[in-house]
Design an enzyme around this catalytic site. Structure first.
Site, PDB file in Angstrom:
ATOM      1  N   SER A 122       0.868  -1.179   0.000  1.00 42.58           N
ATOM      2  CA  SER A 122       0.000   0.000   0.000  1.00 42.58           C
ATOM      3  C   SER A 122       0.896   1.217   0.000  1.00 42.58           C
ATOM      4  O   SER A 122       2.056   1.151   0.432  1.00 42.58           O
ATOM      5  CB  SER A 122      -0.878   0.003   1.262  1.00 42.58           C
ATOM      6  OG  SER A 122      -1.480   1.270   1.463  1.00 42.58           O
ATOM      7  N   TYR A 156      -1.496  -1.442  10.248  1.00 38.88           N
ATOM      8  CA  TYR A 156      -1.505  -1.573   8.783  1.00 38.88           C
ATOM      9  C   TYR A 156      -0.217  -0.999   8.204  1.00 38.88           C
ATOM     10  O   TYR A 156       0.420  -1.616   7.346  1.00 38.88           O
ATOM     11  CB  TYR A 156      -2.727  -0.846   8.233  1.00 38.88           C
ATOM     12  CG  TYR A 156      -2.945  -0.990   6.747  1.00 38.88           C
ATOM     13  CD1 TYR A 156      -3.499  -2.153   6.213  1.00 38.88           C
ATOM     14  CD2 TYR A 156      -2.636   0.042   5.867  1.00 38.88           C
ATOM     15  CE1 TYR A 156      -3.724  -2.284   4.850  1.00 38.88           C
ATOM     16  CE2 TYR A 156      -2.854  -0.078   4.507  1.00 38.88           C
ATOM     17  CZ  TYR A 156      -3.396  -1.239   4.004  1.00 38.88           C
ATOM     18  OH  TYR A 156      -3.624  -1.371   2.656  1.00 38.88           O
TER      19      TYR A 156
END
Length: 257
Positions: free
Chosen positions: A147, A162
């Site tokens: 990401s 995350y």
């Protein structure tokens, strides 16, 4: 005339292939002729995805219900692929999750779960694919999906686990690329920004997120369906034979600023 992105007769495994970007990338590889293995936890969803891919792209498919936090199930999944297709050429490690909460409120379980799925889950799949299929074949393409938040922090959606897991995926990619290059296995990582999907459309179209796009993204918008496909096709294809350990943001320029 040479087709640089011809994937006919190759077999591609896509994890997290029940919805969203996983399905889009699976269809993109099928469009280039690859047989598709859709892996996820929801059996009905991956079977539906496989039926659709077979109908529209006339390739072979295999739906495997699997939890990537379970090593035995991951190893079994690779065995099933080899039993049906006799080869596994491409892996897209797309399965993931996301705990959103202020860091001071994140529980141990939330942090562990994030690492176990996003980071260790990707490693389990890559390890099994390399050991059982790619190292013996002396060929492979592994594409990890991280990401843009694996490269930078953010003030929009607090998600420190995350960030940690996806940052780990980025450097794990470098490590695996360094180890497995001698086997003609390339390992690269795509770092997507926000993309439109049925699950994200309402959020991304909100006034707050639209203003964020104008401020934080050079292209001043979020990613549309299909705009990740070409990156996945390139890294999966023989055309990327001298590309390994690369971190490729597909984020409209977010990480450029």
């Amino acid at each position: 005339m040479k087709n640089y992105f011809d994937l006919r007769d190759q077999t591609a495994l896509v994890t997290g292939c029940s919805t969203g970007l996983g399905v889009q990338m699976a269809k993109a590889l099928a469009n280039q002729g690859a047989n598709i293995v859709a892996l996820a936890r929801r059996k009905d969803k991956i079977e539906e995805v496989c039926r659709e891919i077979e109908k529209y792209f006339s390739v072979k498919t295999l739906a495997i219900q699997c939890d990537i936090t379970d090593t035995e199930k991951v190893d079994s999944a690779i065995d099933q692929i080899l039993e049906k297709f006799g080869r596994l050429d491409i892996v897209i490690n797309n399965a993931g999750t996301g705990a959103v909460a202020p860091a001071e409120d994140i529980t141990d379980d939330q942090f562990y779960n994030e690492m176990n799925i996003d980071l260790f889950g990707s490693f389990r799949v890559a390890r099994a694919a390399a050991k059982k299929a790619m190292i013996p074949a002396k060929y492979g393409r592994i594409i990890n999906i991280s990401s843009m938040y694996g490269l930078v922090g953010n003030k929009v959606a607090p998600c420190s686990p995350y960030h940690a897991a996806k940052g780990g995926v980025v450097n794990m990619t470098r490590g695996l690329a360094s180890e497995w290059g001698k086997y003609n296995i390339t390992v690269n990582v795509i770092c997507p920004g926000y993309f439109y999907s049925p699950l994200t459309k309402e959020t991304l179209d909100s006034d707050f997120f639209q203003q964020n796009a104008q401020t934080m993204i050079p292209l001043a918008r979020y990613g549309n369906e299909g705009e990740l496909d070409s990156a996945a096709i390139f890294l999966a294809s023989p055309a990327s034979s001298y590309v390994t350990g690369v971190i490729l943001p597909v984020d409209g320029g977010y990480t450029a600023m």
